[in-house]
Design a protein around this motif. Structure first.
Motif, PDB file in Angstrom:
ATOM      1  N   THR A  73       0.836  -1.197   0.000  1.00 33.43           N
ATOM      2  CA  THR A  73       0.000   0.000   0.000  1.00 33.43           C
ATOM      3  C   THR A  73       0.868   1.243   0.000  1.00 33.43           C
ATOM      4  N   THR A  98      -3.033   3.202  -3.356  1.00 32.98           N
ATOM      5  CA  THR A  98      -3.155   1.935  -4.062  1.00 32.98           C
ATOM      6  C   THR A  98      -2.711   0.818  -3.133  1.00 32.98           C
ATOM      7  N   LYS A 101      -2.751  -3.626  -7.005  1.00 31.33           N
ATOM      8  CA  LYS A 101      -3.218  -2.983  -8.226  1.00 31.33           C
ATOM      9  C   LYS A 101      -4.542  -2.252  -8.017  1.00 31.33           C
ATOM     10  N   LYS A 102      -5.045  -2.256  -6.802  1.00 36.22           N
ATOM     11  CA  LYS A 102      -6.327  -1.642  -6.513  1.00 36.22           C
ATOM     12  C   LYS A 102      -6.131  -0.195  -6.076  1.00 36.22           C
ATOM     13  N   SER A 104      -7.721   3.453  -4.739  1.00 38.80           N
ATOM     14  CA  SER A 104      -8.827   3.939  -3.936  1.00 38.80           C
ATOM     15  C   SER A 104      -8.671   5.434  -3.678  1.00 38.80           C
TER      16      SER A 104
END
Length: 262
Positions: A73, A98, A101-102, A104
């Motif tokens: 993160t 992030t 790969k996510k 937010s």
């Protein structure tokens, strides 16, 4: 991050001091490490500036050490607003981060200290009305974002503790209470001098699921201690060390640098 682990959200908030209330322009910088069982799991840096009754803060946080193997993160955090008397009045807060790969985003906007809009990406899932404590308009009045919530304006170390902070992270409203524990001293690059330690209580107010074990632990069993030091001669006190007890162990936040720049 902010949505899935409120303990970490609080820890990161504690690790990002806000700016000062000096009559002349002032800037500040700091570097922090978040550790777990003695192992570094996150690092954060910040820079802040106060001038003509307005403040602006820019910060970053990233996973470190072994934590990167499990959850890489990283992100940036910003907060800005004005000063009214001795109170922070936030205008905007934004966190872009992030995890793997996510990506937010949490974006909060304020008017006269009240939340007027909140954008969370990805959007939260559907809430069970039987288990969810919803947010009301009164819950979002006179609240502070995760960065502005960390600052304390006081006339002396003796007056830092003994207050309640209304905290809003984009989903949950909680009250953070500070009660006096002890005085001490600390030496880190940029600061050597007296400190005061407050015990921090946590009380969820709205925007959370009933019966959530992690929140119940923070409320009823967690031992959270925050040590404050002055930011120069501004009358502002910011965290220089903190511990947050969680169900799986204690998070420790330590300043590696803590300094006011004239």
């Amino acid at each position: 991050m902010l949505r899935s682990s409120h303990a970490l959200a609080i820890a990161i908030a504690v690790a990002l001091p806000s700016p000062g209330f000096a009559a002349s322009p002032q800037s500040f910088k700091g570097e922090y490490t978040v550790s777990f069982f003695g192992l570094s799991i996150a690092r954060s840096t910040f820079s802040s500036h106060y001038e003509n009754g307005a403040y602006a803060i820019e910060g970053s946080v990233s996973a470190a050490g072994l934590a990167k193997l499990f959850d890489d993160t990283r992100g940036t955090i910003s907060s800005k607003g004005t000063i009214s008397g001795k109170k922070m009045v936030p205008q905007a807060f934004r966190a872009d981060y992030t995890s793997g790969k996510k990506a937010s985003v949490v974006d909060i906007r304020f008017t006269n200290g009240a939340v007027t809009s909140t954008q969370v990406i990805p959007a939260p899932g559907k809430r069970d009305p039987n288990n969810w404590v919803p947010l009301g308009a009164s819950d979002l009045a006179s609240v502070l974002d995760p960065m502005a919530a960390t600052v304390v304006h006081a006339d002396s170390l003796d007056q830092v503790c003994g207050r309640t902070v209304k905290f809003y992270d984009g989903e949950m409203r909680a009250d953070l209470t500070l009660t006096y524990d002890s005085k001490g001293a600390i030496s880190v690059p940029g600061y050597k001098g007296d400190t005061v330690t407050c015990r921090m209580g946590f009380e969820p107010v709205a925007g959370y699921r009933k019966g959530r074990k992690a929140l119940n632990y923070l409320k009823n069993r967690s031992r959270m201690m925050v040590t404050f030091a002055p930011l120069g001669q501004t009358g502002v006190y910011a965290p220089i060390h903190a511990t947050v007890g969680t169900q799986i162990g204690t998070l420790t936040i330590s300043a590696g640098r803590f300094e006011a720049i004239q």
